[in-house]
Motif scaffolding. Structure first.
Motif, PDB file in Angstrom:
ATOM      1  N   ARG A   1       0.835  -1.202   0.000  1.00 36.21           N
ATOM      2  CA  ARG A   1       0.000   0.000   0.000  1.00 36.21           C
ATOM      3  C   ARG A   1       0.876   1.260   0.000  1.00 36.21           C
ATOM      4  O   ARG A   1       0.496   2.299  -0.523  1.00 36.21           O
ATOM      5  CB  ARG A   1      -0.867  -0.026   1.262  1.00 36.21           C
ATOM      6  CG  ARG A   1      -2.095   0.812   1.182  1.00 36.21           C
ATOM      7  CD  ARG A   1      -2.838   0.738   2.500  1.00 36.21           C
ATOM      8  NE  ARG A   1      -3.876  -0.247   2.501  1.00 36.21           N
ATOM      9  CZ  ARG A   1      -4.198  -0.996   3.562  1.00 36.21           C
ATOM     10  NH1 ARG A   1      -3.560  -0.892   4.698  1.00 36.21           N
ATOM     11  NH2 ARG A   1      -5.194  -1.842   3.478  1.00 36.21           N
ATOM     12  N   ASN A   2       2.056   1.147   0.587  1.00 33.12           N
ATOM     13  CA  ASN A   2       2.995   2.278   0.587  1.00 33.12           C
ATOM     14  C   ASN A   2       3.763   2.368  -0.731  1.00 33.12           C
ATOM     15  O   ASN A   2       4.655   3.200  -0.864  1.00 33.12           O
ATOM     16  CB  ASN A   2       3.997   2.133   1.737  1.00 33.12           C
ATOM     17  CG  ASN A   2       3.426   2.662   3.044  1.00 33.12           C
ATOM     18  OD1 ASN A   2       2.307   3.155   3.080  1.00 33.12           O
ATOM     19  ND2 ASN A   2       4.197   2.560   4.122  1.00 33.12           N
ATOM     20  N   GLY A   3       3.475   1.490  -1.662  1.00 29.45           N
ATOM     21  CA  GLY A   3       4.070   1.586  -3.002  1.00 29.45           C
ATOM     22  C   GLY A   3       5.293   0.720  -3.221  1.00 29.45           C
ATOM     23  O   GLY A   3       5.924   0.794  -4.278  1.00 29.45           O
ATOM     24  N   TYR A   4       5.661  -0.114  -2.265  1.00 27.70           N
ATOM     25  CA  TYR A   4       6.856  -0.951  -2.424  1.00 27.70           C
ATOM     26  C   TYR A   4       6.491  -2.266  -3.092  1.00 27.70           C
ATOM     27  O   TYR A   4       5.526  -2.930  -2.658  1.00 27.70           O
ATOM     28  CB  TYR A   4       7.507  -1.233  -1.054  1.00 27.70           C
ATOM     29  CG  TYR A   4       8.051   0.031  -0.466  1.00 27.70           C
ATOM     30  CD1 TYR A   4       9.277   0.520  -0.873  1.00 27.70           C
ATOM     31  CD2 TYR A   4       7.298   0.770   0.439  1.00 27.70           C
ATOM     32  CE1 TYR A   4       9.765   1.716  -0.369  1.00 27.70           C
ATOM     33  CE2 TYR A   4       7.773   1.968   0.937  1.00 27.70           C
ATOM     34  CZ  TYR A   4       9.005   2.434   0.528  1.00 27.70           C
ATOM     35  OH  TYR A   4       9.466   3.612   1.007  1.00 27.70           O
ATOM     36  N   PRO A   5       7.242  -2.674  -4.111  1.00 29.09           N
ATOM     37  CA  PRO A   5       6.994  -3.988  -4.695  1.00 29.09           C
ATOM     38  C   PRO A   5       7.126  -5.034  -3.583  1.00 29.09           C
ATOM     39  O   PRO A   5       8.150  -5.085  -2.893  1.00 29.09           O
ATOM     40  CB  PRO A   5       8.106  -4.148  -5.733  1.00 29.09           C
ATOM     41  CG  PRO A   5       8.621  -2.763  -5.967  1.00 29.09           C
ATOM     42  CD  PRO A   5       8.385  -1.995  -4.709  1.00 29.09           C
ATOM     43  N   THR A   6       6.093  -5.836  -3.399  1.00 33.59           N
ATOM     44  CA  THR A   6       6.047  -6.771  -2.268  1.00 33.59           C
ATOM     45  C   THR A   6       5.728  -8.164  -2.788  1.00 33.59           C
ATOM     46  O   THR A   6       4.765  -8.348  -3.539  1.00 33.59           O
ATOM     47  CB  THR A   6       4.967  -6.308  -1.263  1.00 33.59           C
ATOM     48  OG1 THR A   6       5.240  -4.958  -0.888  1.00 33.59           O
ATOM     49  CG2 THR A   6       4.962  -7.179  -0.010  1.00 33.59           C
ATOM     50  N   TYR A   7       6.554  -9.123  -2.373  1.00 35.59           N
ATOM     51  CA  TYR A   7       6.359 -10.512  -2.794  1.00 35.59           C
ATOM     52  C   TYR A   7       5.941 -11.308  -1.571  1.00 35.59           C
ATOM     53  O   TYR A   7       6.630 -11.297  -0.552  1.00 35.59           O
ATOM     54  CB  TYR A   7       7.653 -11.064  -3.414  1.00 35.59           C
ATOM     55  CG  TYR A   7       8.056 -10.240  -4.610  1.00 35.59           C
ATOM     56  CD1 TYR A   7       7.489 -10.470  -5.849  1.00 35.59           C
ATOM     57  CD2 TYR A   7       8.960  -9.179  -4.468  1.00 35.59           C
ATOM     58  CE1 TYR A   7       7.815  -9.661  -6.935  1.00 35.59           C
ATOM     59  CE2 TYR A   7       9.293  -8.370  -5.541  1.00 35.59           C
ATOM     60  CZ  TYR A   7       8.712  -8.621  -6.767  1.00 35.59           C
ATOM     61  OH  TYR A   7       9.019  -7.819  -7.839  1.00 35.59           O
ATOM     62  N   LEU A   8       4.820 -11.978  -1.681  1.00 38.54           N
ATOM     63  CA  LEU A   8       4.294 -12.755  -0.552  1.00 38.54           C
ATOM     64  C   LEU A   8       4.398 -14.230  -0.896  1.00 38.54           C
ATOM     65  O   LEU A   8       3.805 -14.697  -1.876  1.00 38.54           O
ATOM     66  CB  LEU A   8       2.834 -12.353  -0.298  1.00 38.54           C
ATOM     67  CG  LEU A   8       2.088 -13.113   0.808  1.00 38.54           C
ATOM     68  CD1 LEU A   8       2.747 -12.916   2.178  1.00 38.54           C
ATOM     69  CD2 LEU A   8       0.616 -12.650   0.869  1.00 38.54           C
TER      70      LEU A   8
END
Ligand code: NAI
Ligand code: 13P
Length: 338
Positions: free
Chosen positions: A29-36
């Motif tokens: 949500r803060n704009g960081y590419p995030t891998y789950l």
């Protein structure tokens, strides 16, 4: 660009339960590419198809920056920074699994709350045992129900690290002035300990409420709970002030008073006479305090620290003591100063 005007450095979250998903949502949500990453391919496929974690966080859509990754090696390669959010009983296993895929520049954080199953070690010790002392480490802990965090409701947490640069960068990426405040705390031992043992005290508060006791008893358990966690913390070298912060007092108030807490709900059922296996099955998610009660009790014994509430929850869970007798024991303790 990210909400914090930094370059959008990616992050990988390992563990796709309710909290791992909620934290991944917060980063993305803060704009960081995030891998789950999740260990169940079927669960990952559902997350990918539905773009939400319907089982744990119903109706909360994933931000575009959140990607699902079911290959562990790929997930680790995608980011320098890893955040581990799996239950404590598999924490060591997951650290061993990631070890062959790590680069020397990786940095490792976790939001798991607990002590290692069977050894009672702090999770920092588990990481250092497997990976040595060269990786920057951080622990995130505090009063944060996954559903509220994922829904963007106001939340605050503590972040402790052995590396100031990592702490500042991590804080900058997840802190969000609209709804998520992240406080830095240099005390890794205290932050880990509060997050682990509050689960035991939350069970005790649930038991008390389940037996029909009131606000006075619940509040006494919270307050004396802090006292016993602080004693254990002092024996392990923690800073006493940490226990008045987010990771201990904050999380105790949250989980001892609100039925979103699985540990509290587990205790409520025990106090109403439900047995622990049935209560765990009914909750259907991790109840960290169950095994952590035994580990906390044994750790206190090793440290020579008196932890009467923890000891009585241990007696109930593992020695068949009845809730009424636990209450009599705690209330009947010798008179003493505060
Ligand atoms: N849910 C919450 O509100 C919060 C949870 N936490 C902590 O986060 C940790 C994780 O809890 P939740 O996400 O709530 O649990 P959960 O019960 O929602 O999910 C646990 C997840 O762990 C996964 N898992 C189980 N074994 C695994 C393995 N061997 N490798 C990888 N993944 C595995 C499961 O598939 C499941 O997705 C716990 O230590 C908990 O205390 C901390 C703060 C808030
Ligand atoms: O740690 C938590 C909130 O801070 C979650 O508590 P429970 O695991 O008891 O649900």
């Amino acid at each position: 660009m990210s909400a914090n005007n930094l370059s959008p450095t990616p992050i990988t979250v390992l563990g796709a339960g309710s909290y791992g998903t909620a934290l991944a949502i917060a980063f993305s949500r803060n704009g960081y590419p995030t891998y789950l990453w999740g260990h169940s391919p079927e669960h990952c496929q559902n997350l990918r198809n539905e773009r939400k974690n319907q089982a744990f966080l119903p109706n909360i859509d994933f931000p575009d920056a959140l990607q699902i990754e079911d290959d562990l090696a790929q997930a680790i390669q995608k980011s320098r920074d890893l955040l581990i959010v799996v239950p404590s009983h598999v924490f060591g296993e997951v650290i061993a699994q990631i070890k062959p895929h790590l680069r020397p520049d990786h940095r490792i954080a976790w939001a798991t709350k607990g002590l290692e199953r069977d050894t009672g070690r702090l999770l920092q010790e588990v990481v250092e045992d497997h990976l040595g002392n060269d990786y920057p480490l951080a622990v995130l802990s505090g009063p944060t129900f996954a559903k509220e965090l994922a829904a963007g409701m106001p939340t605050a947490i503590a972040l402790a690290s052995n590396d100031q640069q990592f702490a500042l960068e991590f804080q900058a990426r997840i802190h969000c002035s609209k709804h998520f405040r992240v406080y830095l705390n240099p005390d890794m031992i205290g932050v880990q300990l509060g997050g682990a043992i509050k689960n035991v005290i939350a069970i005790s508060a649930g038991i008390s409420d389940g037996m029909g006791f009131g606000a006075n008893a619940r509040t006494a358990l919270i307050t004396r709970g802090i006292a016993e966690i602080s004693r254990l913390g002092a024996s392990l070298g923690a800073n006493p002030n940490t226990f008045m912060g987010m990771s201990c007092l904050g999380d105790l108030v949250l989980t001892c008073t609100d039925n979103q807490s699985r540990n509290r709900r587990f205790g409520l059922m025990l106090g109403q006479g439900v047995d622990s296996t049935a209560a765990m099955n009914e909750i259907g998610q991790v109840v960290e305090g169950f095994y952590n009660t035994r580990e906390a009790y044994l750790l206190a014994q090793r440290q020579g620290v008196e932890m009467p509430i923890t000891e009585q929850v241990y007696q109930m869970l593992f020695c068949g003591k009845k809730p009424e007798d636990v209450a009599i024991t705690l209330l009947g303790r010798e008179r003493k100063g505060e």
